[in-house]
Write an enzyme that holds these catalytic residues in place. Structure first.
Site, PDB file in Angstrom:
ATOM      1  N   LYS A   1       0.814  -1.212   0.000  1.00 45.94           N
ATOM      2  CA  LYS A   1       0.000   0.000   0.000  1.00 45.94           C
ATOM      3  C   LYS A   1       0.856   1.273   0.000  1.00 45.94           C
ATOM      4  CE  LYS A   1      -4.215  -2.108   0.907  1.00 45.94           C
ATOM      5  NZ  LYS A   1      -3.903  -3.448   1.317  1.00 45.94           N
TER       6      LYS A   1
HETATM    7  C1  LIG Z   1      -4.629  -4.551   0.804  1.00 45.64           C
HETATM    8  C2  LIG Z   1      -3.883  -5.828   0.685  1.00 45.64           C
HETATM    9  C3  LIG Z   1      -4.235  -6.794  -0.264  1.00 45.64           C
HETATM   10  C4  LIG Z   1      -5.421  -6.634  -1.171  1.00 45.64           C
HETATM   11  O1  LIG Z   1      -5.287  -5.596  -2.095  1.00 45.64           O
HETATM   12  P1  LIG Z   1      -6.578  -5.011  -2.841  1.00 45.64           P
HETATM   13  O2  LIG Z   1      -6.091  -3.863  -3.635  1.00 45.64           O
HETATM   14  O3  LIG Z   1      -7.535  -4.618  -1.762  1.00 45.64           O
HETATM   15  O4  LIG Z   1      -7.126  -6.122  -3.667  1.00 45.64           O
HETATM   16  C5  LIG Z   1      -3.443  -7.931  -0.356  1.00 45.64           C
HETATM   17  N1  LIG Z   1      -2.383  -8.122   0.453  1.00 45.64           N
HETATM   18  C6  LIG Z   1      -2.019  -7.225   1.379  1.00 45.64           C
HETATM   19  C7  LIG Z   1      -0.860  -7.516   2.261  1.00 45.64           C
HETATM   20  C8  LIG Z   1      -2.748  -6.034   1.524  1.00 45.64           C
HETATM   21  O5  LIG Z   1      -2.381  -5.144   2.448  1.00 45.64           O
END
Ligand SMILES: *Cc1c(COP(=O)(O)O)cnc(C)c1O
Length: 466
Positions: free
Chosen positions: A112
Site C-alpha cells: 500500500k
Molecule cells: C490490501 C492488501 C491486499 C489486497 O489488495 P486489494 O487492492 O484490496 O485487492 C493484499 N495483500 C495485502 C498484504 C494487503 O495489504
C-alpha cells in the site's frame, strides 16, 4: 484527460478534482474517459527507465499537465525516496517460471505504501497550492491505515482518521497505526469487520453536506490516484522479467481483497502492456473467485483467515471492472449496482461471463493451504512468503497449466504477519523498524460500528482543523 463516473452522473472533471472527489458524487467510481494507449515503440523506450522515471511517464498520461513537470517529478522522487530498495519494487526469481515482485520495501512493509506515499505527497501538494484543508477518512483491513498515516503524518494542513476492525488486524499492523503519537492522527477501532468500516465511510462520503463541511478526502482504493500509482509496477515487473528472458506475455498472480491492485493490472493491460492471464488470488472470502467461475457476484459469510488484509466480502473496485465489462455503459452499470443494493447480488450473462474468464483466472486458497505453501516454498527455495503472497503463489500453482511465465505480487513483508509464520514453525527475524514498535505506547479509541457514533468522533477530530 478527463474523468467520468461509472454511473454517469458526474460532469467530466480533471485529475486533481478526481483525487479530491474520491468516491464519485453519484455513488459510482471515477475512471478515465479514455484509457491512454501506449505503443510498442514507447514500451521499448520505457523498458530502460528507472522506477521513478517510469512512474513519471505513466502518471503523466493521467495528470495531463495539471501538475507542472518539475513538481510532478519532485513529488514522485520524494514518494519513492522513502523505499529501502533503490529499485523500489525489485523482482526476485523463485523458480523456473515464477517470479515475485516485492512491493514491501516502503515505510510500512506492505504494498500500500507504493500508492499512499504518492497520494500523501499529492494531497500535500494540493493543500499547499490551494490552501485547502484536507481531512482524510479511511477504513482499513490493516495495511492501508498504517500506510496512509505514514503517507501524511507531519504534513501541514492534513488530518487523518482511520477505522480498523478491532482485534481483527495483525499485532504489527495495529502497532504501526496506533503507536504514531501525533494529534492530527485518530485511530478508531470499530467493533465489527472491515466491511462494516468500509460501508460506514461510504455512507459518510455519500452525505455531501457532511463531506463538504469537513473537507473529507478518501485514501481507500476507491481513489483513482491509488490505482494509477499501482499500474507502474506492472510495467516495471514486465520490463525486469523481459531483461531476464524472452517473453511475449507475462501472467500476474495478485492477492486480492478490494480488487484495487488487480484492477491496476487490468488497466496496465488495457494500456497496451503484454499481460497474459491475470490471476485473482483470494482466501476463503472468495466472492471474486466465485464470480469469475460462475458469473454471480454475491457476498458470502465472513471468514477470519491467515491473510487478514484480504478478509473482504464486498470489493469496492469491482464496479470499475463491471463498467468495462458492460462496454463502458454507465446506465447499465448504475442499474446493476442498484440491483446489487436491493437484491444483494449481481448476475452477468453467459456472454459476459466468457469475457470475464478471458480477462481473469481465479483461485481461492482454503485454510491450511496458505500455511502449507509458506512451508513448502521456504523449504524448497529458502524464501519466506507472507500469508497474502502465499495465496498468490498457491493460485499460480493452481492456475498455471501450460508453463506460462508468471509474476506473483508480494504484497507484504512476512514480519507483518508473524501469527501465520509462527504456525508454520518458522522463526523469522524482524526488521529493526518493526522491532522498535513493541516498546511504544498505543493511541486508539474503541467504538461501535455505528454511523452516528463515528460521525461524532469525526466532528470532534476534524472540527479543530477549521
Ligand atoms: C490490501 C492488501 C491486499 C489486497 O489488495 P486489494 O487492492 O484490496 O485487492 C493484499 N495483500 C495485502 C498484504 C494487503 O495489504
Amino acid at each position: 484527460m478527463k474523468y467520468i463516473s461509472t454511473r454517469g452522473n458526474v460532469n467530466k472533471i480533471g485529475f486533481i478534482d478526481t483525487v479530491l472527489m474520491g468516491l464519485a458524487t453519484d455513488g459510482g467510481l471515477l475512471v478515465p474517459e479514455k484509457i491512454p494507449q501506449i505503443s510498442e515503440e514507447k514500451l521499448e523506450a520505457m523498458s530502460k527507465l528507472s522506477y521513478q522515471e517510469l512512474a513519471y511517464e505513466i502518471i503523466s498520461y493521467y495528470v495531463d499537465g495539471e501538475i507542472p513537470e518539475t513538481e510532478l517529478k519532485e513529488l514522485i522522487n520524494k514518494s519513492y525516496g522513502t523505499f529501502r530498495s533503490h529499485e523500489v519494487t525489485p523482482v526476485v526469481k523463485l523458480k523456473d517460471n515464477l517470479y515475485v515482485l516485492e512491493l514491501f520495501h516502503g515505510p510500512t512493509f506492505a504494498f500500500k505504501d507504493v500508492a499512499l506515499q504518492f497520494l500523501g505527497n499529492l494531497y500535500s501538494y494540493i493543500a499547499k497550492k490551494t490552501g485547502e484543508t484536507i481531512n482524510i477518512l479511511g477504513a482499513t483491513s490493516g495495511d492501508t491505515g498504517a500506510s496512509a498515516i505514514e503517507g501524511v503524518r507531519g504534513k501541514e494542513g492534513i488530518r487523518i482518521c482511520i477505522l480498523h476492525p478491532h482485534g481483527k488486524v495483525s499485532k504489527v499492523q495495529e502497532l504501526q497505526m496506533t503507536t504514531v503519537d501525533d494529534e492530527s492522527v485518530l485511530n478508531l477501532a470499530i467493533e465489527g469487520t472491515f466491511d462494516d468500516g468500509q460501508r460506514i465511510i461510504k455512507e459518510i462520503f455519500a452525505d455531501l453536506d457532511f463531506k463538504n463541511k469537513y473537507h473529507l478526502r478518501a485514501i481507500n482504493s476507491i481513489n483513482f490516484a491509488r490505482i494509477l500509482a499501482q499500474t507502474v509496477y506492472y510495467f516495471y515487473a514486465y520490463f525486469q522479467v523481459a531483461k531476464d528472458r524472452d517473453i511475449k506475455n507475462l501472467d500476474f498472480s495478485v492477492p486480492t481483497g478490494n480488487f484495487g491492485d488487480i484492477f491496476a493490472g487490468y488497466l496496465a493491460k488495457r494500456m497496451g502492456l503484454p499481460v497474459g492471464k491475470l490471476i485473482v488470488a483470494t482466501n476463503e472470502n472468495n466472492i471474486l473467485e466465485r464470480f469469475i467461475k460462475d458469473g454471480i457476484y454475491q457476498p458470502g459469510e465472513f471468514h477470519s483467515t491467515y491473510s487478514p488484509s484480504m478478509d473482504i466480502q464486498v470489493a469496492s473496485n469491482f464496479e470499475r471492472y463491471l463498467f468495462y465489462l458492460l462496454g463502458e455503459d454507465s446506465q447499465a452499470t448504475a442499474k446493476l449496482m442498484d440491483k446489487f443494493k436491493s437484491e444483494g447480488k449481481i448476475t452477468v450473462s453467459e456472454e459476459q461471463l466468457r469475457q470475464v474468464k478471458a480477462d481473469f483466472a481465479a483461485y481461492g486458497v482454503q485454510g491450511e493451504e496458505c500455511l502449507k505453501t509458506i512451508r513448502q516454498y521456504h523449504k524448497e527455495t529458502n524464501y519466506l512468503l507472507d500469508p497474502h503472497t502465499s495465496c498468490g503463489v498457491a493460485a499460480y500453482d493452481a492456475c498455471n497449466d501450460e508453463g506460462e511465465v508468471c509474476v506473483t505480487l508480494s504484497t507484504a513483508h512476512p514480519a507483518k504477519f508473524n501469527e501465520a509464520i509462527e504456525l508454520c514453525d518458522i522463526e523469522q527475524t524482524y526488521p529493526e523498524q518493526i522491532k522498535a514498535l513493541f516498546d511504544k505506547p498505543q493511541h486508539l479509541e474503541v467504538v461501535a460500528a455505528s454511523n452516528d457514533e463515528i460521525r461524532q468522533k469525526l466532528e470532534k477530530h476534524f472540527q479543530s482543523a477549521l
